[in-house]
Design a protein around this motif. Structure first.
Motif, short mmCIF file in Angstrom:
data_model
loop_
_atom_site.label_atom_id
_atom_site.label_comp_id
_atom_site.label_asym_id
_atom_site.label_seq_id
_atom_site.Cartn_x
_atom_site.Cartn_y
_atom_site.Cartn_z
N PHE A 124 -32.81 -31.15 -42.40
CA PHE A 124 -32.92 -30.41 -43.66
C PHE A 124 -32.08 -29.15 -43.53
O PHE A 124 -32.30 -28.33 -42.64
N ASN A 125 -31.10 -29.01 -44.43
CA ASN A 125 -30.13 -27.92 -44.27
C ASN A 125 -29.69 -27.40 -45.65
O ASN A 125 -28.55 -27.60 -46.06
N PRO A 126 -30.57 -26.72 -46.38
CA PRO A 126 -30.25 -26.31 -47.75
C PRO A 126 -29.27 -25.14 -47.79
O PRO A 126 -29.36 -24.21 -46.97
N PRO A 127 -28.34 -25.13 -48.72
CA PRO A 127 -27.39 -24.02 -48.84
C PRO A 127 -28.06 -22.67 -49.07
O PRO A 127 -27.53 -21.63 -48.68
N ARG A 128 -29.25 -22.65 -49.68
CA ARG A 128 -29.91 -21.39 -50.01
C ARG A 128 -30.22 -20.55 -48.78
O ARG A 128 -30.35 -19.33 -48.87
N LYS A 129 -30.36 -21.18 -47.61
CA LYS A 129 -30.71 -20.40 -46.42
C LYS A 129 -29.55 -19.54 -45.94
O LYS A 129 -29.74 -18.61 -45.18
N ARG A 130 -28.30 -19.85 -46.42
CA ARG A 130 -27.12 -19.12 -45.96
C ARG A 130 -26.57 -18.14 -47.00
O ARG A 130 -25.72 -17.31 -46.67
N LEU A 131 -26.98 -18.26 -48.25
CA LEU A 131 -26.41 -17.44 -49.31
C LEU A 131 -26.70 -15.96 -49.09
O LEU A 131 -27.81 -15.57 -48.76
N THR A 132 -25.67 -15.11 -49.26
CA THR A 132 -25.84 -13.66 -49.17
C THR A 132 -25.07 -13.02 -50.33
O THR A 132 -23.86 -13.14 -50.41
N PRO A 133 -25.78 -12.33 -51.24
CA PRO A 133 -27.24 -12.19 -51.30
C PRO A 133 -27.91 -13.50 -51.67
O PRO A 133 -27.29 -14.34 -52.33
N PRO A 134 -29.17 -13.67 -51.28
CA PRO A 134 -29.88 -14.91 -51.61
C PRO A 134 -30.15 -15.01 -53.11
O PRO A 134 -30.10 -14.02 -53.83
N ALA A 135 -30.44 -16.21 -53.56
CA ALA A 135 -30.79 -16.42 -54.95
C ALA A 135 -32.20 -15.88 -55.20
O ALA A 135 -33.03 -15.83 -54.31
N ARG A 136 -32.42 -15.47 -56.45
CA ARG A 136 -33.74 -14.93 -56.85
C ARG A 136 -34.56 -16.06 -57.50
O ARG A 136 -34.61 -16.18 -58.71
N PHE A 137 -35.17 -16.88 -56.71
CA PHE A 137 -35.98 -17.98 -57.23
C PHE A 137 -37.26 -17.46 -57.85
O PHE A 137 -37.85 -16.49 -57.36
N LEU A 186 -28.58 -8.38 -45.98
CA LEU A 186 -28.80 -9.04 -44.69
C LEU A 186 -28.23 -10.45 -44.70
O LEU A 186 -28.59 -11.28 -45.53
N LYS A 187 -27.35 -10.71 -43.75
CA LYS A 187 -26.82 -12.06 -43.55
C LYS A 187 -27.72 -12.79 -42.56
O LYS A 187 -28.51 -12.16 -41.84
N PRO A 188 -27.65 -14.12 -42.49
CA PRO A 188 -28.44 -14.83 -41.47
C PRO A 188 -28.20 -14.24 -40.08
O PRO A 188 -27.07 -14.00 -39.69
N PHE A 189 -29.28 -13.95 -39.39
CA PHE A 189 -29.32 -13.38 -38.04
C PHE A 189 -29.00 -11.88 -38.00
O PHE A 189 -28.78 -11.33 -36.93
N ASP A 190 -29.01 -11.23 -39.16
CA ASP A 190 -28.97 -9.76 -39.19
C ASP A 190 -30.39 -9.21 -39.06
O ASP A 190 -31.36 -9.88 -39.42
N HIS A 191 -30.50 -7.97 -38.57
CA HIS A 191 -31.76 -7.26 -38.64
C HIS A 191 -31.49 -5.80 -39.01
O HIS A 191 -30.44 -5.24 -38.70
N LYS A 192 -32.48 -5.19 -39.70
CA LYS A 192 -32.30 -3.82 -40.18
C LYS A 192 -33.67 -3.21 -40.43
O LYS A 192 -34.63 -3.91 -40.77
N ASN A 193 -33.78 -1.88 -40.26
CA ASN A 193 -35.02 -1.16 -40.52
C ASN A 193 -35.03 -0.61 -41.94
O ASN A 193 -34.01 -0.11 -42.45
N PHE A 194 -36.22 -0.68 -42.57
CA PHE A 194 -36.41 -0.17 -43.92
C PHE A 194 -37.67 0.69 -43.94
O PHE A 194 -38.63 0.41 -43.21
N PRO A 195 -37.71 1.74 -44.77
CA PRO A 195 -38.94 2.54 -44.88
C PRO A 195 -40.04 1.76 -45.56
O PRO A 195 -39.80 1.04 -46.54
#
Length: 410
Positions: free
Chosen positions: A397-410, A186-195
């Motif tokens: 406040f504009n951290p790069p982590r909000k845009r990363l795809t896939p996101p980091a595993r903090f 999922l990229k920012p502003f994507d949506h998707k259904n999951f079981p």
């Protein structure tokens, strides 16, 4: 003989906090009651939601350092379907809906005929003729009036969908630990259904904090199961519920405007001049004159061509550490030129931030020598402080982590 208990004594004996009569509980309410130590509730669109759970400051830091749950079930949700759905949506909002692809979400505003903003929200596109509009305030009557002449069906789905804002740097890792396979795409502003739990969980990479995060949408009967699964998967990653007060701190850092705070709904104002246009709130990018007619187009085109916008909406950094709540803004400490609409001392940025509505040409042609009048309560003694301010870009406040795809595993 049965011994009666007085209403007051009965209330004191009750182990659970009570909410005001007439307020509806959301599907997540049983878990919220368990966690809400402050018993501080507020009303949102007829539902009762927490202002805080234990500590606003700690809840805020959970947003920026862990994962948080915020109940957005009261958000108004309208399904718009039919052969004319796209054409109707393009008439309803100033932005070009044709550019929103299926599987995407977009921020949107909508206006009255005077070009003043009625509300803002998000548009979810599911298919060529299938949309969902989400808003803070009830919009069903306006939608139905606007739909005259269009072959569309408009359904109020507010009570049929439970929803959570799931925000913070560890949210992706928690969803992955829950077994939500594919969420990393999922990229920012994507949506998707999951079981999930024998039903479908819709996940959108959206939120109101300006950070990495998601919004989770599910049928009400599965709401508690979703809450419990998130809390279990996030036990080692600092997960906690948050209330409206902590969320408000994060949304100001993100530079997001809030209806009834930064602007008033055009249909709610007593004086029609108190309405605000998109150009007066820094939302020029929402207006597409090239797409054809939309509600408010004539008034907005006249405003743009005549350069007649009355106000300018700006972000400010202010000297000192006292938030400028409801403060007045001055030029050269003498001329009153506007007021603060939202303010916060940012614990993350260690800065005094605000958003303000200024009278043009201030904020556009004149940007220097701005001052904010702040009154500080020092144990019932009020001190008046004139603090210097400068205009800065939003988001604060504009951290790069909000845009990363896939996101980091903090």
């Amino acid at each position: 003989m049965t011994k009666s208990i007085s209403p007051r004594k009965s209330e004191l004996l009750s182990a659970k906090p009570r909410i005001n009569a007439g307020r509806k509980p959301t599907p997540f309410h049983p878990r919220q009651v368990e966690k809400c130590e402050t018993n501080d509730w507020t009303l949102w669109a007829g539902y009762s939601v927490p202002n805080s759970y234990h500590s606003v400051e700690l809840e805020y830091f959970s947003i920026r350092n862990g994962a948080t749950l915020y109940d957005i079930s009261p958000m108004c949700k309208y399904r718009i379907k039919g052969p004319d759905a796209e054409r109707f949506m393009n008439r309803f909002v100033p932005r070009d809906v044709k550019k929103i692809k299926p599987g995407r979400v977009a921020y949107a505003i909508w206006c009255n005929d005077e070009g003043h903003i009625l509300d803002d929200g998000t548009i979810f596109r599911f298919g060529p003729d299938d949309f969902r509009l989400c808003s803070q305030e009830r919009q069903y009557a306006w939608l139905m009036d606007s739909a005259l002449g269009f072959n569309v069906e408009i359904l109020d789905e507010t009570d049929d969908i439970a929803a959570l804002q799931f925000q913070g740097p560890t949210t992706f890792a928690i969803l992955e630990a829950m077994g939500i396979k594919g969420v990393e795409t999922l990229k920012p502003f994507d949506h998707k259904n999951f079981p999930f739990a024998g039903t479908e969980l819709m996940v959108s990479r959206t939120g109101f904090t300006g950070d990495l995060g998601y919004e989770l949408w599910i049928e009400p009967g599965k709401a508690l199961e979703l809450w419990d699964a998130l809390m279990a998967a996030g036990a080692d990653r600092t997960i906690s519920p948050i209330g409206s007060l902590a969320l408000d701190m994060a949304r100001i850092e993100a530079g997001f405007i809030q209806p009834t705070v930064d602007f008033l709904h055009a249909e709610h104002v007593v004086r029609h001049t108190r309405g605000r246009s998109p150009f007066e709130l820094g939302l020029d990018w929402q207006v597409d004159f090239g797409k054809g007619h939309f509600t408010g187009r004539r008034a907005l085109l006249k405003e743009k061509e005549g350069n007649s916008s009355r106000y300018c909406f700006v972000g400010l950094e202010i000297e000192g550490n006292k938030p400028a709540h409801n403060a007045l803004v001055y030029h050269k400490q003498k001329k009153e030129i506007g007021h603060i609409t939202s303010a916060v001392w940012s614990p993350t940025m260690k800065n005094n931030l605000a958003m303000a509505l200024l009278q043009r040409p201030f904020g556009v042609d004149i940007q220097e020598d701005l001052w904010v009048e702040i009154y500080v309560d020092k144990e019932l003694k009020w001190d008046r402080v004139m603090a210097k301010a400068k205009i800065v870009d939003r988001p604060f406040f504009n951290p790069p982590r909000k845009r990363l795809t896939p996101p980091a595993r903090f």
